[in-house]
Structures are given as structure tokens and as C-alpha cells.
Design an enzyme around this catalytic site. Structure first.
Site, PDB file in Angstrom:
ATOM      1  N   ASP A   1      -2.496  -0.333  -4.427  1.00  0.00           N
ATOM      2  CA  ASP A   1      -2.867  -1.240  -5.512  1.00  0.00           C
ATOM      3  C   ASP A   1      -3.229  -2.619  -4.950  1.00  0.00           C
ATOM      4  O   ASP A   1      -2.752  -3.009  -3.889  1.00  0.00           O
ATOM      5  CB  ASP A   1      -1.695  -1.349  -6.501  1.00  0.00           C
ATOM      6  CG  ASP A   1      -2.123  -1.910  -7.842  1.00  0.00           C
ATOM      7  OD1 ASP A   1      -3.341  -1.895  -8.150  1.00  0.00           O
ATOM      8  OD2 ASP A   1      -1.250  -2.377  -8.596  1.00  0.00           O
TER       9      ASP A   1
ATOM     10  N   ASN B   1      -7.726   5.516 -14.963  1.00  0.00           N
ATOM     11  CA  ASN B   1      -8.714   4.618 -14.343  1.00  0.00           C
ATOM     12  C   ASN B   1     -10.137   4.799 -14.899  1.00  0.00           C
ATOM     13  O   ASN B   1     -11.009   3.971 -14.641  1.00  0.00           O
ATOM     14  CB  ASN B   1      -8.717   4.760 -12.811  1.00  0.00           C
ATOM     15  CG  ASN B   1      -7.500   4.147 -12.135  1.00  0.00           C
ATOM     16  OD1 ASN B   1      -7.040   4.616 -11.105  1.00  0.00           O
ATOM     17  ND2 ASN B   1      -6.967   3.073 -12.699  1.00  0.00           N
TER      18      ASN B   1
HETATM   19  C1  IPE Z   1      -2.376   2.749 -10.064  1.00  0.00           C
HETATM   20  O1  IPE Z   1      -2.955   1.512 -10.031  1.00  0.00           O
HETATM   21  C2  IPE Z   1      -3.418   3.803  -9.848  1.00  0.00           C
HETATM   22  C3  IPE Z   1      -3.903   3.916  -8.479  1.00  0.00           C
HETATM   23  C4  IPE Z   1      -3.469   3.249  -7.441  1.00  0.00           C
HETATM   24  C5  IPE Z   1      -4.952   4.871  -8.310  1.00  0.00           C
HETATM   25  P1  IPE Z   1      -3.483   0.791 -11.357  1.00  0.00           P
HETATM   26  O2  IPE Z   1      -3.974  -0.545 -10.944  1.00  0.00           O
HETATM   27  O3  IPE Z   1      -4.440   1.661 -12.080  1.00  0.00           O
HETATM   28  O4  IPE Z   1      -2.149   0.693 -12.218  1.00  0.00           O
HETATM   29  P2  IPE Z   1      -1.732  -0.302 -13.365  1.00  0.00           P
HETATM   30  O5  IPE Z   1      -2.835  -0.299 -14.378  1.00  0.00           O
HETATM   31  O6  IPE Z   1      -1.565  -1.640 -12.729  1.00  0.00           O
HETATM   32  O7  IPE Z   1      -0.428   0.227 -13.900  1.00  0.00           O
HETATM   33  C1  IPE Z   2      -6.214  -0.159  -6.654  1.00  0.00           C
HETATM   34  O1  IPE Z   2      -6.628  -1.460  -6.792  1.00  0.00           O
HETATM   35  C2  IPE Z   2      -7.357   0.813  -6.625  1.00  0.00           C
HETATM   36  C3  IPE Z   2      -7.460   1.691  -7.790  1.00  0.00           C
HETATM   37  C4  IPE Z   2      -6.649   1.729  -8.808  1.00  0.00           C
HETATM   38  C5  IPE Z   2      -8.574   2.607  -7.811  1.00  0.00           C
HETATM   39  P1  IPE Z   2      -6.959  -2.092  -8.210  1.00  0.00           P
HETATM   40  O2  IPE Z   2      -8.419  -1.900  -8.473  1.00  0.00           O
HETATM   41  O3  IPE Z   2      -6.053  -1.588  -9.247  1.00  0.00           O
HETATM   42  O4  IPE Z   2      -6.693  -3.636  -7.915  1.00  0.00           O
HETATM   43  P2  IPE Z   2      -5.973  -4.701  -8.862  1.00  0.00           P
HETATM   44  O5  IPE Z   2      -4.668  -4.106  -9.299  1.00  0.00           O
HETATM   45  O6  IPE Z   2      -6.893  -4.938 -10.012  1.00  0.00           O
HETATM   46  O7  IPE Z   2      -5.794  -5.899  -7.994  1.00  0.00           O
HETATM   47 MG    MG Z   3      -4.249  -2.206  -9.959  1.00  0.00          MG
END
Ligand code: IPE
Ligand code: IPE
Ligand code: MG
Length: 263
Positions: free
Chosen positions: A37, A85
Site C-alpha cells: 500500500d 479496487n
Molecule cells: C489494499 O489497499 C489492496 C491492495 C494492496 C491491493 P487499498 O489501498 O485498496 O486499501 P484501502 O482502501 O486503503 O483499505
Molecule cells: C497500493 O497503493 C496499490 C494498489 C492498491 C493497487 P495505493 O494505490 O492504494 O496507494 P495509496 O494508498 O492511495 O497511497
Molecule cells: Mg491504498
């Protein structure tokens, strides 16, 4: 592979080497699962579009996979795309999909060289056809490898997995009286694999975001503020060292040596 192989690979005398020296070889977790994340925040800090964070995250994936294989993990599971996602802007989703396809194409040789067996877990058949095709290819090409199992969770949801397992159990004609936890887990995407001993989440969020809900029942959780694109070998080693100091009890009162049952 083993800790010695990791030490032969990392620069001698550097911070990673010092950390590798602290790892107890007999207590390596069998399965490490990571919620990758913070890509968006990494990009925002640099005034870049979010997708640049995803692009930079590939280097972290490469480093983590190679470190894990050398460390001697049995299983590494990376959470790459959740069923939730899809709520993201279409352009972000399509860049994520093309990065994934490129990663698979470019890294297949590395996976083969490191004897890594690759599997996609989730509902990958609902992904764009070209991505799904690339995933099947990578699974097929690495299916005879006997080293680390590398699961990538794609279009993955923990609740969806439990529902899918229930459906498969019903389809297989399992009778209610013969259904117990062990039998049920044979219908999960991770059937036959040990449950994660260590769950890592980057970028500081204290939630599991629908990841491996069944399997993390007794996982040790380690959260770092490091954003995913900055995550490297040294962070994984820090997590493993912290894990090795944990007191795993599984609900009892007598402490069970960390990674009981592990190598
Ligand atoms: C969790 O991250 C999903 C992945 C790492 C693929 P998200 O960024 O989607 O999770 P939330 O929305 O912060 O809970
Ligand atoms: C994790 O990074 C990647 C995926 C969930 C695909 P994020 O895209 O969730 O990054 P933040 O949480 O917005 O910083
Ligand atoms: Mg995230």
C-alpha cells in the site's frame, strides 16, 4: 534457498548484511503475506500522477520476490489488486493492468532462474483477457518449479474467496457432517499452502482490507510507515527480525516458539 544464499547476494558490510546477520535461520516464517500500500501517496509526495507510484512499486516487487526466495520462504503472497479496487478511475485500473502484464513478461526469466512457482489467487478470470492469458502462461511455465511459491492476489477479496470455497465444497458434494476447518481450507485459493505466519502492511494503515481473512487467523502483523515503492530487502528483514521476537500463543497460555512448525 537459504539465509546463506541471501547473504551471498546482498552487498557485504551494508545495512542489509547487518540485518541478515540478526535473522535466526531456524525461525524463518514459512509464509509471508504483504499488503502493498501507499503507491498513490508516494506519487503525491513527488507531485506526480498516482500511476507513477504504481510504476515505481514494480522495483519493490522485484526486490521483495528475490529477497524472499533467497531467504528461503516457502510462500510469498503479494496483494496487488482487490475486488474493491475496480472503484478506482478507469485509467488507473488500466495502467495497473498493463504494468502487471509487463511485469510478468519481463520477470518470467527471473522467476524461472530462481526456481519460483507462480500462481494468481483471486478471480483472475474476470481480468482483461490479455492479462489473464499472461497469468496462465506464467503459471504454466513455472508450474514445475520446486522453490518458493509466489502468489499474487489479483481481483482478490477475502470474503469472495470464502464464498467461492463454500460453492466449491457444495459442488464437490461435501456433506455437512464431514465439513470441518481442515476440509474447508482445501477449497480455498491457497489449498495445500501453510497459512501466513507474518502479515506485512506498508504505508501505516492499520487494517486488513479484505485480505486472506481466513488464513490470517493467527498471523503476526507488522505495519511500517514506509510506502510500498520504497520497500526493499532491508524492510523485509526488519519485519522478519521483529516477527522472530514475537510470542505466539494460539490462544493458549504457554508461549509457542515463533513459527512453530516452520523450518
Ligand atoms: C489494499 O489497499 C489492496 C491492495 C494492496 C491491493 P487499498 O489501498 O485498496 O486499501 P484501502 O482502501 O486503503 O483499505
Ligand atoms: C497500493 O497503493 C496499490 C494498489 C492498491 C493497487 P495505493 O494505490 O492504494 O496507494 P495509496 O494508498 O492511495 O497511497
Ligand atoms: Mg491504498
Amino acid at each position: 534457498m537459504s539465509l546463506d544464499q541471501l547473504r551471498a547476494w546482498i552487498p557485504p558490510g551494508g545495512p542489509e548484511d547487518a540485518l541478515a546477520g540478526q535473522v535466526i535461520p531456524e525461525r524463518i516464517p514459512r509464509h509471508v503475506a504483504i499488503i502493498m500500500d501507499g503507491n498513490g501517496r508516494w506519487a503525491a509526495q513527488r507531485h506526480l500522477p498516482r500511476v507513477e507510484g504504481h510504476r515505481a512499486g514494480i522495483d519493490a516487487v522485484r526486490d521483495t520476490v528475490e529477497t524472499s526466495a533467497r531467504l528461503g520462504l516457502d510462500v510469498l503472497t503479494l496483494y496487488a489488486f482487490s475486488v474493491e479496487n475496480w472503484k478506482r478511475p478507469k485509467t488507473e485500473v488500466s495502467v495497473l493492468m498493463s504494468l502487471l502484464r509487463r511485469y510478468l513478461r519481463l520477470e518470467l526469466d527471473t522467476l524461472l532462474r530462481n526456481n519460483i512457482r507462480f500462481t494468481a489467487i483471486g478471480r483472475p478470470n474476470e481480468l482483461p483477457e490479455d492479462v489473464y492469458h499472461e497469468l496462465l502462461q506464467a503459471e504454466a511455465r513455472t508450474s514445475r518449479n520446486t522453490g518458493m511459491r509466489f502468489n499474487i492476489a489479483l481481483n482478490y477479496g477475502g470474503r469472495a474467496e470464502i464464498v467461492d470455497a463454500a460453492r466449491r465444497a457444495i459442488e464437490a458434494g461435501v456433506s455437512p457432517s464431514s465439513l470441518d476447518e481442515a476440509r474447508f481450507s482445501e477449497f480455498l485459493y491457497t489449498a495445500g499452502q501453510p497459512d501466513p505466519d507474518l502479515l506485512i502492511r506498508t504505508s501505516g494503515e492499520m487494517r486488513v482490507s479484505n485480505f486472506l481473512l481466513w488464513q490470517i487467523a493467527y498471523a503476526e502483523i507488522w505495519v511500517t510507515d514506509t510506502l510500498w515503492p520504497d520497500f526493499r530487502c532491508q524492510h523485509l528483514l526488519e519485519a522478519v527480525i521483529a516477527y522472530q521476537k514475537r510470542d505466539r500463543r494460539y490462544g493458549g497460555i504457554v508461549s509457542v516458539p515463533v513459527a512453530a512448525g516452520a523450518k
